[in-house]
Enzyme design. Structure first.
Site, PDB file in Angstrom:
ATOM      1  CE  LYS A  13     -72.594 -28.212 -10.621  1.00 14.04           C
ATOM      2  NZ  LYS A  13     -73.391 -29.058 -11.495  1.00 14.04           N
ATOM      3  CG  ASP A  71     -75.541 -35.268 -15.038  1.00  8.76           C
ATOM      4  OD1 ASP A  71     -76.024 -34.565 -14.130  1.00  8.76           O
ATOM      5  OD2 ASP A  71     -76.147 -36.232 -15.519  1.00  8.76           O
ATOM      6  N   GLY A 152     -76.425 -31.213  -0.891  1.00  7.42           N
ATOM      7  CA  GLY A 152     -76.723 -32.588  -1.321  1.00  7.42           C
ATOM      8  C   GLY A 152     -76.380 -33.623  -0.264  1.00  7.42           C
TER       9      GLY A 152
HETATM   10  P1  IMP Z   1     -75.087 -32.073 -10.420  1.00  6.17           P
HETATM   11  O1  IMP Z   1     -75.205 -32.835 -11.696  1.00  6.17           O
HETATM   12  O2  IMP Z   1     -73.704 -31.598 -10.140  1.00  6.17           O
HETATM   13  O3  IMP Z   1     -76.120 -30.955 -10.337  1.00  6.17           O
HETATM   14  O4  IMP Z   1     -75.425 -33.079  -9.237  1.00  6.17           O
HETATM   15  C1  IMP Z   1     -76.633 -33.841  -9.206  1.00  6.17           C
HETATM   16  C2  IMP Z   1     -76.938 -34.259  -7.784  1.00  6.17           C
HETATM   17  O5  IMP Z   1     -75.905 -35.146  -7.285  1.00  6.17           O
HETATM   18  C3  IMP Z   1     -77.008 -33.130  -6.764  1.00  6.17           C
HETATM   19  O6  IMP Z   1     -78.296 -32.562  -6.730  1.00  6.17           O
HETATM   20  C4  IMP Z   1     -76.661 -33.836  -5.459  1.00  6.17           C
HETATM   21  O7  IMP Z   1     -77.792 -34.508  -4.960  1.00  6.17           O
HETATM   22  C5  IMP Z   1     -75.647 -34.877  -5.917  1.00  6.17           C
HETATM   23  N1  IMP Z   1     -74.271 -34.319  -5.821  1.00  6.17           N
HETATM   24  C6  IMP Z   1     -73.415 -34.049  -6.847  1.00  6.17           C
HETATM   25  N2  IMP Z   1     -72.253 -33.536  -6.401  1.00  6.17           N
HETATM   26  C7  IMP Z   1     -72.374 -33.488  -5.049  1.00  6.17           C
HETATM   27  C8  IMP Z   1     -71.471 -33.053  -4.022  1.00  6.17           C
HETATM   28  O8  IMP Z   1     -70.342 -32.568  -4.237  1.00  6.17           O
HETATM   29  N3  IMP Z   1     -71.949 -33.168  -2.767  1.00  6.17           N
HETATM   30  C9  IMP Z   1     -73.177 -33.661  -2.460  1.00  6.17           C
HETATM   31  N4  IMP Z   1     -74.046 -34.061  -3.375  1.00  6.17           N
HETATM   32  C10 IMP Z   1     -73.647 -33.982  -4.671  1.00  6.17           C
END
Ligand code: IMP
Length: 204
Positions: A13, A71, A152
């Site tokens: 990121k 988030d 994810g």
């Molecule tokens: P974060 O807040 O970006 O860490 O995302 C939280 C959760 O959402 C991750 O652990 C994934 O399960 C899901 N997620 C967010 N962005 C993506 C993506 O681009 N691809 C797949 N899963 C995602």
């Protein structure tokens, strides 16, 4: 040069944001780089907005620089927005992508499969002014996982207008259309305005 501190510790990121903002006159630093690597914030808000603002405010209390936090989550229409803010722990075990995907497939059986990834970025400037940007990527969910890239829910998600899952696409293609990319584009616009104001003030 003004500084922007990121609340994430995720190197991918940090690099993605650095790349997209590279032509703006701002130095991008991770919280580790200003000695705040141990700051942990409990994400107990009920929206992406409240969680990202909570993380940004906690960081802002500890630094005079601009800060930002993000988030993200997957919101499935037929599941009333689930997994949403619980995306990383939908299967009950935080960060377990396999279990999350299995849980999602089970809960989606015989349901409409449209969904959207949403990403929210909260930015706080040096004076405490708060800005919230959102990026959305709509698509639909497959009946089984496809592809081995990404992370994810990527193997289940096919973005609108495409035939491949996020996990089958190259990193470059996914990151040119993703929810996160769209939120970072919004951040870029707001930052360009803030940094431009400074240039105007100093050139007078
Ligand atoms: P974060 O807040 O970006 O860490 O995302 C939280 C959760 O959402 C991750 O652990 C994934 O399960 C899901 N997620 C967010 N962005 C993506 C993506 O681009 N691809 C797949 N899963 C995602």
């Amino acid at each position: 040069m003004r500084k922007l501190v990121l609340s994430t510790s995720n190197k991918n990121k940090v690099n993605e944001i650095r790349e997209i903002l590279k032509d703006l006159p701002v130095e991008i630093l991770s919280k580790e780089e200003i000695g705040l690597g141990r700051l942990e914030v409990v994400e107990d808000g009920d929206t992406l907005e409240s969680n990202s603002l909570k993380k940004a405010r906690a960081l802002k209390e500890l630094t005079p620089y601009m800060v930002m936090a993000d988030d993200s989550g997957l919101f499935v229409d037929a599941l009333n927005g689930e997994p949403g803010i619980y995306s990383s722990r939908y299967g009950g075990d935080d960060g377990n992508d396999k279990l999350n995907n299995e849980t999602l497939l089970r809960n989606l059986k015989d349901k409409d499969r449209t969904a959207a990834f949403r990403s929210v970025i909260a930015l706080i400037d040096e004076n405490g002014n708060e800005y919230v940007m959102q990026g959305i990527c709509r698509g639909s969910l497959l009946e089984e996982e496809k592809g081995s890239g990404g992370f994810g829910y990527d193997p289940l998600f096919v973005p609108e207008g495409y035939h491949e899952s996020f996990a089958e696409m190259s990193y470059e293609v996914k990151n040119s259309i993703s929810h996160r990319r769209r939120a970072i584009d919004g951040l870029r616009e707001v930052l360009a305005g803030l940094l431009g104001e400074e240039n105007e003030n100093t050139s007078r």
